[in-house]
Design an enzyme around this catalytic site. Structure first.
Site, PDB file in Angstrom:
ATOM      1  N   THR A  18       0.825  -1.208   0.000  1.00 56.61           N
ATOM      2  CA  THR A  18       0.000   0.000   0.000  1.00 56.61           C
ATOM      3  C   THR A  18       0.860   1.259   0.000  1.00 56.61           C
ATOM      4  OG1 THR A  18      -1.441   1.322   1.430  1.00 56.61           O
ATOM      5  CG2 THR A  18      -0.112  -0.318   2.531  1.00 56.61           C
ATOM      6  N   TYR A  24      -1.548   0.181  10.372  1.00 59.45           N
ATOM      7  CA  TYR A  24      -1.849  -0.488   9.097  1.00 59.45           C
ATOM      8  C   TYR A  24      -0.644  -0.414   8.157  1.00 59.45           C
ATOM      9  CZ  TYR A  24      -3.557  -1.007   4.350  1.00 59.45           C
ATOM     10  OH  TYR A  24      -3.688  -1.374   3.036  1.00 59.45           O
TER      11      TYR A  24
END
Ligand code: UDP
Length: 328
Positions: free
Chosen positions: A117, A141
């Site tokens: 990501t 995250y």
């Protein structure tokens, strides 16, 4: 040769399964259906309901299906949730990924494609971001995903094992044939929320901040169509099978749209002039996140074909209508 797709009943993993099946590949899916749906897995593809961190289940699957590559999508992906439950994120996205990588190494599965990501970059201060931009993730995250990139790097150095990690920018849209789209009820993504508002499922929507240093004061993002993204993974698979060296690639189009621009496109494509409120900034939102994504094109041979915000929005609207018809 079979590809194991973890998280293949979810949004991006599900589009990968479709792309693999369309390319004539054999596929097996492991998904615990925590956010995915069994109906998302097409007929003819075996869905094993379970955890990708279950070494026995994964080991058995790799052995019995003749798996030569793993495409790993299953993950927890909600940034605010990761702040509230960091250990849950490190367990699922990092610790269980370690188990999966170990299973691959033990079973001599040499090819691994990892769903990473743009959140691994964090507050970079410079845009657009290249793969060599310093990594400074600001959420559990982003850190949980970066630690998995590091494990892959170290594993590739130590064992007969190669990987491609793809760092996604803002994934949007749906399968152009209408087979799949963003289904999660928890989704907070701008284009999905815009589509829901245009279709009357929400009374109004908010713009989170219009005082950013951008062309119209709202945040700018690089929206990449989900089938184009799945095809980058197919290119990564071919690259690894042809002996390509381990690498990390950004996946984006290299240009962005602001929140206001996106909302204008949703209004234009839907023909509905819905209500938009101006709300305070959402914590943790950088002003601009745009990729430099030449490496995916040059190294993997990726050629995105769906770089068109109106089409992306039309697909999102079409999928929301289909979800409504499914009672979801
Ligand atoms: N956004 C917004 N209203 C919404 C949802 C999102 O203004 O209802 C903004 C959000 O603040 C961000 C951009 O749209 O600047 C993209 O947000 P999204 O959650 O889609 O993706 P992110 O970039 O956070 O991964």
């Amino acid at each position: 040769m079979t590809v194991l797709v973890t998280g293949g009943a979810g949004y991006i993993g599900g589009h990968m399964v479709l792309a693999l099946v369309d390319a004539g590949e054999k596929v097996v899916v492991i998904d615990n259906l925590s956010t995915g749906y069994a109906w998302a897995v097409p007929e003819g593809v075996e869905l094993i309901v379970g955890d990708f961190g279950d070494a026995d289940l994964v080991g058995q699957t790799l052995a019995t299906h003749g798996v030569d590559a793993i495409a790993h999508f299953a993950a927890k992906i909600v940034v605010p949730e990761s702040l509230a439950d960091p250990l849950g994120y490190y367990l699922n996205n990092t610790s269980n990924a370690r188990t999966l990588i170990e299973c691959a190494v033990k079973a001599k599965v040499k090819h691994f494609i990892f769903s990473s990501t743009a959140a691994v970059y964090g507050e970079t201060g410079s845009q657009p971001v290249t793969e060599t931009t310093p990594l400074n993730p600001i959420s559990p995250y982003g850190r949980s995903k970066l630690m998995t990139e590091w494990m892959l790097e170290d594993a590739a150095r130590a064992y007969d094992f190669r990987y491609v990690a793809l760092r996604y920018f803002n994934v949007a849209g749906a399968d152009p044939q209408g087979r799949l789209g963003q289904t999660s009820k928890l989704a907070t993504h701008l284009i999905k929320i815009g589509a829901q508002t245009a279709l009357g499922r929400r009374p109004s929507m908010s713009i989170y901040g219009q005082d950013y240093p951008t062309r119209d004061g709202t945040c700018e993002r690089d929206y990449i169509q989900v089938t184009d993204l799945a095809e980058a993974h197919l290119d990564a698979l071919r690259y690894l099978r042809n002996g390509g060296a381990s690498t990390v690639c950004n996946c984006g189009y290299g240009h962005g749209a602001t929140v206001k621009e996106v909302i204008d496109v949703v209004k234009k494509v839907s023909g509905v002039d819905f209500e938009v409120e101006i709300a305070p900034r959402r914590p943790g939102d950088p002003a601009v996140i745009v990729a430099r994504a030449e490496r995916a094109r040059e190294v993997l041979g990726w050629t995105p074909k769906r770089d068109n915000l109106e089409e992306i929005v039309a697909q999102a609207l079409d999928w929301e209508r289909r979800l409504h018809n499914k009672g979801l």
